[in-house]
Design an enzyme around this catalytic site. Structure first.
Site, short mmCIF file in Angstrom:
data_model
loop_
_atom_site.label_atom_id
_atom_site.label_comp_id
_atom_site.label_asym_id
_atom_site.label_seq_id
_atom_site.Cartn_x
_atom_site.Cartn_y
_atom_site.Cartn_z
N ARG A 309 -42.34 -42.43 -144.05
CA ARG A 309 -42.63 -43.54 -143.13
C ARG A 309 -41.35 -44.20 -142.65
O ARG A 309 -41.25 -44.61 -141.50
CB ARG A 309 -43.53 -44.57 -143.84
CG ARG A 309 -44.91 -44.06 -144.18
CD ARG A 309 -45.72 -43.73 -142.96
NE ARG A 309 -47.13 -43.53 -143.27
CZ ARG A 309 -48.03 -43.10 -142.40
NH1 ARG A 309 -47.67 -42.81 -141.16
NH2 ARG A 309 -49.29 -42.94 -142.76
N TYR A 310 -40.40 -44.32 -143.54
CA TYR A 310 -39.13 -44.97 -143.17
C TYR A 310 -38.42 -44.18 -142.07
O TYR A 310 -37.86 -44.76 -141.13
CB TYR A 310 -38.21 -45.10 -144.40
CG TYR A 310 -36.94 -45.87 -144.11
CD1 TYR A 310 -36.91 -47.26 -144.23
CD2 TYR A 310 -35.77 -45.23 -143.72
CE1 TYR A 310 -35.77 -47.98 -143.97
CE2 TYR A 310 -34.62 -45.93 -143.45
CZ TYR A 310 -34.62 -47.32 -143.57
OH TYR A 310 -33.48 -48.03 -143.28
#
Length: 400
Positions: A309-310
């Site tokens: 996600r980052y």
């Protein structure tokens, strides 16, 4: 005076050392009325045997005090508050403190020194003299911690020429997790256990799953301290008792003791936080990642929810969170500022007993939000307590 010169000056057989980190109560940051830093009663009585006279209520003796590196001089009191043995046996005080410190001009009462490693070097004699060194940065702290091991909030160390040993004052520890040699796993007496093994043992002794996450964290940390000290005594004392053939043997054991203390302290808070995250239903690899590598070689302690996600530029930055775990933060909080470029607000879990308002405002301007176990909030200025998160509040924030 340079710190190295001061160490030489107070390193003789006529000095006893008392080492601690100044709390918000010590520096009167919280506006409390504790009246001065706590001093272990055993040390106070060793310095001034007349303080042990219970026929006197709250006996006190003068101490010539010099605080460095500022060079502040005053005459203070070493007082034994013994109300417990006089008019308040059920809840009266039974402790010794250094009081009458000369007002706010004394650096010991400067809120900016909250969290600083501080060495009280008491010189035996009449009157007793005490030189105090308040460390100004991490480099100065390292001079002492490289010799004695890490000194964490609420933990204190005492050395006196009578004991000829560094003794941890256990005033704040419960004792229920201390282990006899028979209770220590036999393999630990052959090879010193890792910090993670000791933490797992402390969790088994004090699971506390019915308690809040904030209380659970602090109680387990106390338990871990007791387990560690028990194992340290059982593992190293036989080697000390049997003596050494040469200086190299002695230095090797001393280095092993120091290294075991550093290893335990270095990852302790991280390991406890991770255990509690797992217990509260956070799934590693889905809800969070522990020590992930991002943006080259950056490795935050905890990243929520994931590296995937980052690295996804379309994933909203406001839904990304990092949590750093540092037992003290006075000179270490800046280390986390560059740990994750996409995360605007960095959360910092700490056990430090207070920060000054000036330092807190600097942290806030830099995008750092403190996470502090609820019991320790009272050690912070009332003005900022509502802005500090508890561990439970942080977990709720992540879940939402």
């Amino acid at each position: 005076m340079e710190i190295e010169d001061w160490i030489d000056e107070v390193s003789g057989a006529n000095f006893a050392w008392y080492i601690k980190r100044l709390s918000g109560n010590d520096t009167q940051l919280t506006g409390g009325h504790q009246a001065g830093p706590y001093v272990p009663k055993s040390l106070a009585v060793e310095l001034l045997p007349q303080l042990s006279d219970l026929s006197l209520k709250n006996p006190r003796e003068l101490v010539e005090l010099r605080v460095l590196p500022d060079g502040f001089d005053t005459t203070a009191n070493l007082i034994y508050y013994n109300n417990k043995f006089h008019d308040n046996p059920s809840s009266g005080r039974n402790e010794t403190r250094l009081t009458a410190l000369g007002g706010r001009e004394n650096p010991l009462l400067d809120p900016e020194n909250t969290g600083a490693l501080t060495i009280f070097a008491f010189e035996y004699g009449a009157p007793v003299k005490c030189q105090v060194w308040i460390c100004q940065n991490r480099e100065q702290e390292a001079l002492f911690e490289d010799e004695f091991g890490p000194v964490e909030p609420s933990e204190t160390l005492v050395w006196s020429p009578n004991t000829k040993a560094i003794i941890a004052d256990t005033k704040k520890h419960l004792g229920a997790c201390s282990l006899s040699v028979e209770q220590i796993p036999s393999e630990w007496l052959v090879k010193f256990p890792s910090g993670l093994e000791i933490i797992k043992k402390s969790i088994s002794l004090r699971p506390d799953l019915s308690k809040s996450v904030d209380e659970r964290l602090l109680r387990r940390r106390d338990c871990e301290f007791e387990v560690f000290r028990s194992v340290e005594q059982a593992f190293f004392f036989p080697k000390v008792r049997s003596g050494f053939q040469n200086l190299d043997e002695f230095l090797a054991v001393a280095q092993s003791v120091l290294q075991s203390r550093k290893s335990r302290a270095g990852k302790s808070l991280e390991y406890h936080a991770k255990s509690i995250l797992d217990e509260e239903g956070f799934v590693e690899g889905i809800d969070y990642e522990y020590n992930p590598k991002i943006e080259g070689n950056k490795k935050p302690d905890f990243l929520f929810p994931s590296v995937k996600r980052y690295n996804d530029g379309s994933f909203p930055a406001e839904r990304l969170t990092i949590l750093a775990a540092k037992t003290t933060c006075k000179d270490r909080w800046r280390q986390i500022l560059n740990e994750a470029d996409r995360v605007p607000t960095k959360h910092l879990l700490t056990l430090q007993e207070g920060v000054s308002i000036n330092q807190y405002e600097e942290m806030s301007r830099s995008g750092v939000r403190l996470v502090v176990p609820k019991k320790l909030h009272k050690k912070y200025p009332s003005k900022i307590r509502s802005e500090i998160m508890t561990l439970a509040e942080f977990m709720t924030h992540i879940k939402n």
